[in-house]
Design a protein around this motif. Structure first.
Motif, PDB file in Angstrom:
ATOM      1  N   TRP A 183      38.061  44.410  36.257  1.00 19.51           N
ATOM      2  CA  TRP A 183      38.960  44.494  35.111  1.00 19.51           C
ATOM      3  C   TRP A 183      40.308  43.879  35.440  1.00 19.51           C
ATOM      4  O   TRP A 183      40.787  43.973  36.572  1.00 19.51           O
ATOM      5  CB  TRP A 183      39.202  45.959  34.727  1.00 19.51           C
ATOM      6  N   ASP A 184      40.926  43.274  34.456  1.00 17.51           N
ATOM      7  CA  ASP A 184      42.349  42.965  34.528  1.00 17.51           C
ATOM      8  C   ASP A 184      43.067  44.296  34.326  1.00 17.51           C
ATOM      9  O   ASP A 184      42.847  44.984  33.331  1.00 17.51           O
ATOM     10  CB  ASP A 184      42.702  41.967  33.414  1.00 17.51           C
ATOM     11  N   TYR A 215      39.642  32.793  37.539  1.00 12.95           N
ATOM     12  CA  TYR A 215      38.705  32.149  36.617  1.00 12.95           C
ATOM     13  C   TYR A 215      37.951  30.996  37.288  1.00 12.95           C
ATOM     14  O   TYR A 215      36.802  30.720  36.937  1.00 12.95           O
ATOM     15  CB  TYR A 215      39.446  31.672  35.367  1.00 12.95           C
ATOM     16  N   GLU A 268      45.881  34.321  38.408  1.00 12.83           N
ATOM     17  CA  GLU A 268      44.802  34.521  37.442  1.00 12.83           C
ATOM     18  C   GLU A 268      43.942  33.269  37.301  1.00 12.83           C
ATOM     19  O   GLU A 268      42.724  33.363  37.110  1.00 12.83           O
ATOM     20  CB  GLU A 268      45.403  34.907  36.083  1.00 12.83           C
ATOM     21  N   LYS A 294      45.432  43.515  39.961  1.00 18.04           N
ATOM     22  CA  LYS A 294      46.816  43.157  39.637  1.00 18.04           C
ATOM     23  C   LYS A 294      46.960  41.681  40.003  1.00 18.04           C
ATOM     24  O   LYS A 294      47.188  41.326  41.152  1.00 18.04           O
ATOM     25  CB  LYS A 294      47.798  44.001  40.458  1.00 18.04           C
ATOM     26  N   PHE A 295      46.801  40.825  39.009  1.00 19.91           N
ATOM     27  CA  PHE A 295      46.707  39.395  39.285  1.00 19.91           C
ATOM     28  C   PHE A 295      47.998  38.809  39.857  1.00 19.91           C
ATOM     29  O   PHE A 295      49.097  39.100  39.397  1.00 19.91           O
ATOM     30  CB  PHE A 295      46.347  38.626  38.008  1.00 19.91           C
ATOM     31  N   ASN A 324      45.869  45.171  33.301  1.00 20.95           N
ATOM     32  CA  ASN A 324      46.600  45.316  32.037  1.00 20.95           C
ATOM     33  C   ASN A 324      45.683  45.466  30.833  1.00 20.95           C
ATOM     34  O   ASN A 324      46.135  45.854  29.758  1.00 20.95           O
ATOM     35  CB  ASN A 324      47.520  44.109  31.817  1.00 20.95           C
ATOM     36  N   ASN A 325      44.397  45.158  31.010  1.00 23.54           N
ATOM     37  CA  ASN A 325      43.477  45.179  29.867  1.00 23.54           C
ATOM     38  C   ASN A 325      42.382  46.240  29.988  1.00 23.54           C
ATOM     39  O   ASN A 325      41.371  46.146  29.300  1.00 23.54           O
ATOM     40  CB  ASN A 325      42.829  43.793  29.692  1.00 23.54           C
TER      41      ASN A 325
END
Length: 230
Positions: free
Chosen positions: A99-100, A71, A67, A63-64, A102-103
């Motif tokens: 994983w993100d 990276y 973000e 849960k970023f 949301n994705n």
């Protein structure tokens, strides 16, 4: 944080400390957002918290909060992106699938809303229904608890890109934890037996097993015996 949640975190940290860089990697990740451990590693810590068996891999959704920092961080490591948008790292010989939140596949391909509670419900098998928030200590394990209480493997979310792998895993968990298969799960097995015939399904499950586990958990004869009684 409850006593159980504290034990889970302590055991995760003890496991991660066993390899030179893994805990450092996780602590850096935790600075980019809340780390949601899910899958086999945290399940085994929950079920066998007195044992310290290092897992083959760790699955983590983030849960970023920053973000951009994520990276920047991953540029320090070698990684691969998989076809579902996740990141695979090998740290001290241990795989980390990141994983993100949301994705993840389920949140992108079903009507399930992205949340840490729903991440525990987004699994095919109910025995995988556990999520542990490394940052906050919050545990979501209702599905897993119910599985162990009823001693029954069942389907949580049927939409899944790896159904045959999960059918193989169901047979492995059935033996490992002495569980029954639910009628719903048996129906899916019967569908796959009829669709590809039993011999082809046995071959498929055997090959999927070698690809996933890199080992033979169930022989062809054992797979045939399991399928015969479903």
């Amino acid at each position: 944080m409850s006593k159980l949640e504290g034990i889970i975190k302590d055991n995760l940290i003890c496991l991660l400390k066993e390899q030179s860089e893994t805990l450092e990697f996780v602590e850096k990740l935790a600075e980019t957002g809340e780390l949601l451990f899910f899958g086999g590693a945290v399940r085994d810590v929950y079920i066998k918290n007195e044992q310290k068996i290092f897992p083959r891999d760790f699955d983590i959704a983030i849960k970023f909060k920053n973000e951009r920092k994520f990276y920047q961080l991953i540029e320090e490591y070698e990684f691969k992106k998989n076809r579902f948008g996740g990141y695979k790292f090998k740290i001290s010989g241990i795989d980390f699938d990141i994983w993100d939140l949301n994705n993840t596949w389920a949140f992108k391909n079903t009507d399930l809303a992205a949340s840490e509670e729903n991440l525990a419900r987004s699994v095919f098998l109910n025995i995988d229904g556990i999520v542990y928030n490394f940052n906050t200590g919050c545990l979501h394990a209702e599905l897993l608890k119910e599985t162990l209480k009823r001693s029954e493997l069942d389907i949580s979310l049927e939409e899944n890109p790896h159904v045959e792998l999960n059918l193989l895993r169901a047979l492995v968990f059935k033996r490992k934890y002495n569980l029954d298969l639910s009628n719903k799960l048996k129906t899916v097995f019967k569908f796959y037996k009829e669709r590809s015939n039993k011999d082809n399904l046995i071959n498929n499950l055997f090959e999927v097993q070698l690809s996933h586990y890199k080992a033979e958990k169930l022989s062809r004869d054992e797979l045939e015996k399991e399928l015969h009684y479903i």
